[in-house]
Write a protein that holds these residues in place. Structure first.
Motif, PDB file in Angstrom:
ATOM      1  N   TRP A   1      -4.417  -1.996  11.006  1.00  0.00           N
ATOM      2  CA  TRP A   1      -4.844  -0.758  10.365  1.00  0.00           C
ATOM      3  C   TRP A   1      -3.698  -0.128   9.571  1.00  0.00           C
ATOM      4  O   TRP A   1      -3.920   0.448   8.514  1.00  0.00           O
ATOM      5  CB  TRP A   1      -5.368   0.222  11.409  1.00  0.00           C
ATOM      6  CG  TRP A   1      -6.715  -0.144  11.941  1.00  0.00           C
ATOM      7  CD1 TRP A   1      -7.068  -1.295  12.575  1.00  0.00           C
ATOM      8  CD2 TRP A   1      -7.906   0.636  11.866  1.00  0.00           C
ATOM      9  NE1 TRP A   1      -8.387  -1.284  12.910  1.00  0.00           N
ATOM     10  CE2 TRP A   1      -8.928  -0.106  12.491  1.00  0.00           C
ATOM     11  CE3 TRP A   1      -8.201   1.894  11.356  1.00  0.00           C
ATOM     12  CZ2 TRP A   1     -10.238   0.374  12.599  1.00  0.00           C
ATOM     13  CZ3 TRP A   1      -9.502   2.371  11.469  1.00  0.00           C
ATOM     14  CH2 TRP A   1     -10.502   1.614  12.081  1.00  0.00           C
ATOM     15  N   LYS A   2      -2.479  -0.252  10.085  1.00  0.00           N
ATOM     16  CA  LYS A   2      -1.296   0.265   9.391  1.00  0.00           C
ATOM     17  C   LYS A   2      -0.188  -0.773   9.461  1.00  0.00           C
ATOM     18  O   LYS A   2      -0.099  -1.541  10.422  1.00  0.00           O
ATOM     19  CB  LYS A   2      -0.826   1.589  10.010  1.00  0.00           C
ATOM     20  CG  LYS A   2      -1.812   2.725   9.852  1.00  0.00           C
ATOM     21  CD  LYS A   2      -1.228   4.069  10.285  1.00  0.00           C
ATOM     22  CE  LYS A   2      -0.967   4.135  11.763  1.00  0.00           C
ATOM     23  NZ  LYS A   2      -0.513   5.482  12.194  1.00  0.00           N
ATOM     24  N   THR A   3       0.643  -0.800   8.440  1.00  0.00           N
ATOM     25  CA  THR A   3       1.737  -1.755   8.390  1.00  0.00           C
ATOM     26  C   THR A   3       3.025  -1.033   8.016  1.00  0.00           C
ATOM     27  O   THR A   3       2.995   0.005   7.333  1.00  0.00           O
ATOM     28  CB  THR A   3       1.447  -2.875   7.382  1.00  0.00           C
ATOM     29  OG1 THR A   3       2.528  -3.807   7.364  1.00  0.00           O
ATOM     30  CG2 THR A   3       1.263  -2.312   5.979  1.00  0.00           C
ATOM     31  N   LEU A   4       4.133  -1.580   8.471  1.00  0.00           N
ATOM     32  CA  LEU A   4       5.438  -0.955   8.230  1.00  0.00           C
ATOM     33  C   LEU A   4       6.469  -2.050   8.065  1.00  0.00           C
ATOM     34  O   LEU A   4       6.513  -3.018   8.835  1.00  0.00           O
ATOM     35  CB  LEU A   4       5.803  -0.023   9.388  1.00  0.00           C
ATOM     36  CG  LEU A   4       7.094   0.787   9.299  1.00  0.00           C
ATOM     37  CD1 LEU A   4       6.923   2.135   9.992  1.00  0.00           C
ATOM     38  CD2 LEU A   4       8.252   0.032   9.949  1.00  0.00           C
ATOM     39  N   ASN A   5       7.320  -1.880   7.054  1.00  0.00           N
ATOM     40  CA  ASN A   5       8.414  -2.812   6.805  1.00  0.00           C
ATOM     41  C   ASN A   5       9.672  -2.015   6.517  1.00  0.00           C
ATOM     42  O   ASN A   5       9.675  -1.134   5.657  1.00  0.00           O
ATOM     43  CB  ASN A   5       8.086  -3.745   5.635  1.00  0.00           C
ATOM     44  CG  ASN A   5       9.219  -4.707   5.329  1.00  0.00           C
ATOM     45  OD1 ASN A   5      10.021  -4.457   4.443  1.00  0.00           O
ATOM     46  ND2 ASN A   5       9.272  -5.803   6.080  1.00  0.00           N
ATOM     47  N   THR A   6      10.735  -2.303   7.269  1.00  0.00           N
ATOM     48  CA  THR A   6      11.984  -1.571   7.113  1.00  0.00           C
ATOM     49  C   THR A   6      12.895  -2.280   6.123  1.00  0.00           C
ATOM     50  O   THR A   6      12.920  -3.519   6.054  1.00  0.00           O
ATOM     51  CB  THR A   6      12.710  -1.436   8.468  1.00  0.00           C
ATOM     52  OG1 THR A   6      13.009  -2.742   8.972  1.00  0.00           O
ATOM     53  CG2 THR A   6      11.821  -0.713   9.473  1.00  0.00           C
TER      54      THR A   6
END
Length: 217
Positions: A33-38
């Motif tokens: 549903w949500k994605t995150l990349n640092t």
């Protein structure tokens, strides 16, 4: 169009509604549903759904962890869980009810009014299922946008972005609404066909041949 009959529209409606139901079921349990990349570690990707938080690393693969406390869930996630279950339940009822209202499914003699009512009920349930799919997906998307542009959070803090499950949820909700609309259209087409069949000029009586009188001079 000649080939677009009420029976064909009914089957198309159930096919579209069932497809939307399957996509809704898969979307409910996807951790995308949500994605995150640092920027600090581009080899790690974080994903979050309604049930799990996952991290993907090139060396270890995908690892997921379920949310520990039900009471500690954010309000949007908790509401989305409830609405998605309502969507699955009403979608199943819609397909089941609509099936027994199809032309060709026998319910006994003199049950045309019952079958008409079943088609209408199936369309309403499909609409409810579609709306209860679109609401949680849009809610999570709204919260994600608000948190992404929150000025009180420092710029160095990574932000969540839209995941693939949000787009599949929007498509499944639209399919369910479209399937319910097709059921309503099939009811209107069948009513129109019955009215035409009862008109005096549409009884199928053989027409007398008309001859033109000619005179021979």
């Amino acid at each position: 169009m000649v080939f677009l009959t009420a029976k064909l529209v009914q089957r198309l409606a159930l096919f579209v509604s069932f497809g939307g139901l399957v996509i809704t079921f898969v979307t409910t349990f996807l951790p995308l549903w949500k994605t995150l990349n640092t920027d600090l570690n581009e080899m790690e990707n974080w994903y979050e759904g309604l049930w799990h938080t996952c991290i993907f690393q090139d060396e270890l693969g995908l690892q997921c962890k379920a949310f520990e406390s039900f009471l500690a869930l954010p309000g949007d996630v908790l509401a989305s869980r409830v609405l998605m279950f309502v969507s699955i339940g009403t979608g199943l009822l819609s397909v089941a009810v609509g099936f027994f209202g199809l032309d060709g499914v026998e319910l006994g003699p003199g049950r045309q009014r019952l079958k008409r009512a079943l088609l209408i009920l199936g369309g309403v349930l499909s609409w409810v299922s579609g709306v209860t799919t679109l609401l949680p997906v849009s809610l999570v998307a709204y919260v994600t946008v608000v948190e992404f542009w929150d000025e009180s959070v420092p710029d160095i803090v990574p932000r969540w972005e839209f995941g693939e499950a949000l787009f599949s949820g929007w498509f499944s909700g639209l399919f369910l609404v479209l399937g319910g609309s097709f059921l309503f259209v099939s009811v209107c087409m069948r009513d129109h066909g019955h009215r035409r069949a009862t008109l005096p000029g549409c009884q199928g009586k053989p027409r007398k041949p008309q001859y033109r009188k000619t005179e021979v001079l």
